[in-house]
Design an enzyme around this catalytic site. Structure first.
Site, mmCIF file in Angstrom:
data_model
loop_
_atom_site.group_PDB
_atom_site.id
_atom_site.type_symbol
_atom_site.label_atom_id
_atom_site.label_comp_id
_atom_site.label_asym_id
_atom_site.label_seq_id
_atom_site.Cartn_x
_atom_site.Cartn_y
_atom_site.Cartn_z
ATOM 1 N N HIS A 1 0.867 -1.189 0.000
ATOM 2 C CA HIS A 1 0.000 0.000 0.000
ATOM 3 C C HIS A 1 0.905 1.240 0.000
ATOM 4 C CE1 HIS A 1 -3.493 2.374 0.589
ATOM 5 N NE2 HIS A 1 -3.752 2.137 1.861
ATOM 6 N N ASP B 1 2.748 5.679 -6.865
ATOM 7 C CA ASP B 1 4.001 5.617 -6.121
ATOM 8 C C ASP B 1 5.219 5.357 -6.978
ATOM 9 O OD1 ASP B 1 3.097 6.241 -3.638
ATOM 10 O OD2 ASP B 1 2.345 4.221 -3.279
ATOM 11 N N HIS C 1 -2.459 -2.304 -9.534
ATOM 12 C CA HIS C 1 -3.426 -1.690 -8.622
ATOM 13 C C HIS C 1 -4.673 -2.535 -8.590
ATOM 14 C CE1 HIS C 1 -5.987 1.369 -6.785
ATOM 15 N NE2 HIS C 1 -4.847 1.867 -6.332
#
Ligand code: ACO
Length: 429
Positions: free
Chosen positions: A268, A363, A307
């Protein structure tokens, strides 16, 4: 019933009409499927919530196939271009963009709740010198609940607003204290003249020789945009933790600590830290094919890729990638940027990643920007938790106002032994 699912239970031969609302059926409607009067009824089995809506929510919308993200209906691209993080935080919390007066009052409230009790410094000092900054932040935000014993009562709007100002205001201060503790440097108090992002930069980087810290405008804006991109993302792991923990009625400081703990994991919010470690590990573009081969052989994952919801390019990753150039013009070009670009290029052509619809997520590039700003990898998840606090609080408030929500309590399929009698120690095999 026009919108309904007609199901025949072959165990009993009975036929049921299950209403469909907003593309969903209610799991509790399946309780009526029984084989006997002692049968508790049919349940759904959905480990990891792959296909279960846990709430109705008006905050964030994601269309993972089309790569779309809206906060309260506003496309993320427009917010990243035109808004400030505090405007976006207000939008998430209250549902509309603030008027000029509301924004001034909101910013004043956040700015005037950035201070923390002096005792915070004492328990921060109790951490080992190399404690991870995210662990310190998680512990510190849980600890500040001890200063607000009244925070458990949360059905009063003014009271909820107060906890909201405090949490959004104090997270950067706690984060900066954790960072300075790790460096063995004196804590810097908040500067009320600076913006939300500018103040954080001041608390992180101000030296004792400067009377006043003046943030670079480019870095301040870049951090603010990164905060906008990370502010909310519907029912992800940490938001689910926030809602689940807060559903017990606990104070929001404890619930935010739980949410931040969920965020810390490498699958995460810890992914941005993992990306940088991965890029450093790869080191040069010539080593990318070998790395990809190992990932495809099942030796780890490509950090910052994939994802649960996006099966297309994460729109946030696109914005971060564009912003990286502006930041590197101000700092110095990241030696890892060519590795990241080439890794993305190769992965997006590779059948393994294409068939699984694995694209860069938010990210993948954010860590490179944080690194260019002079921040160590341990700060990356912390910089995610600061803006996400606004999203967690918006979700918390929405949950408290939702008459359908109760304490979160999933069911299970019991797979243990049947009832058996206790065996005395001497009789055990
Ligand atoms: N690298 C290589 N393979 C991957 C990756 C990856 N990054 N992500 C998924 N896969 C593969 C899986 O091995 C699986 O393959 P299989 O069908 O052959 O078994 C398939 O793609 C589906 O993956 P799942 O794990 O079932 O997908 P899930 O939705 O559960 O996981 C997750 C999503 C956790 C984000 C995953 O893609 C991942 O681990 N990515 C790397 C970590 C990361 O970047 N996390 C940040 C997410 S964004 C955020 O939280 C802010």
């Amino acid at each position: 019933m026009s919108e309904a699912l007609t199901i025949r239970d072959n165990r009993t031969g009975k036929v049921y009409d299950i209403p469909i609302t907003d593309g969903t059926i209610r799991a509790t409607d399946l309780r009526q499927f029984r084989t006997s009067h002692t049968d508790a009824g049919l349940m759904t089995y959905d480990p990891a919530f792959m296909n279960t809506a846990s709430t109705r929510s008006a905050i964030t919308f994601i269309d993972g196939n089309r790569g779309i993200l809206w906060y309260r209906g506003y496309p993320i691209e427009q917010l990243a271009e035109h808004a400030t993080f505090l405007e976006v935080a207000y939008l998430l919390i209250y549902g509309e963009l603030p008027t000029a007066t509301a924004l001034t009052q909101w910013a004043w409230q956040i700015t005037h709740h950035t201070w923390v009790h002096e005792n915070v410094k004492q328990f921060m000092n109790g951490f080992h010198h190399d404690a991870h900054t995210m662990s310190m932040l998680i512990s510190a935000v849980a600890a500040i609940s001890t200063f607000y014993p009244d925070a458990k009562v949360s059905d009063d709007a003014g009271h909820r607003d107060l906890q909201t100002y405090r949490l959004i205001g104090k997270m950067p201060t706690l984060a900066a204290f954790a960072y300075r503790h790790r460096l063995g440097q004196p804590y810097i108090y908040p500067d009320n003249d600076l913006s939300y992002a500018g103040n954080l930069l001041s608390m992180l980087f101000k030296t004792t020789t400067e009377l006043k810290y003046t943030p670079s405008r480019a870095l301040e804006r870049a951090l603010d945009v990164l905060f906008i991109l990370h502010a909310d993302h519907e029912q992800n792991c940490s938001t689910n933790a926030m809602r689940s923990v807060a559903s017990s009625g606990v104070d929001p400081y404890s619930a935010v600590a739980a949410a931040a703990a969920a965020l810390y994991g490498p699958l995460h919010g810890g992914a941005n830290e993992a990306v940088l470690r991965m890029l450093r590990d790869i080191g040069s573009t010539s080593r990318i094919p070998g790395y990809i081969k190992r990932v495809k052989a099942g030796e780890g994952r490509l950090a910052g890729f994939g994802h649960r919801v996006y099966k297309n390019y994460d729109p946030r990753a696109r914005i971060v990638k564009r912003m990286a150039d502006e930041v590197f013009a101000e700092t110095r070009p990241s030696p890892l940027l060519p590795v990241a670009l080439e890794l993305e290029r190769i992965a997006l052509q590779d059948d393994y990643f294409v068939t699984r619809k694995l694209y860069p997520n938010v990210d993948f590039y954010s860590g490179l920007i944080y690194e260019a700003m002079g921040l160590p990898v341990e700060m990356f998840p912390v910089l995610f938790a600061i803006p996400r606090t606004a999203g967690w609080l918006a979700q918390w408030r929405e949950m408290l106002d939702d008459p359908e929500q109760k304490i979160a309590r999933p069911r299970q399929i019991y797979t243990g032994p049947e009832e058996r009698n206790f065996l005395a120690l001497a009789a055990r095999p």
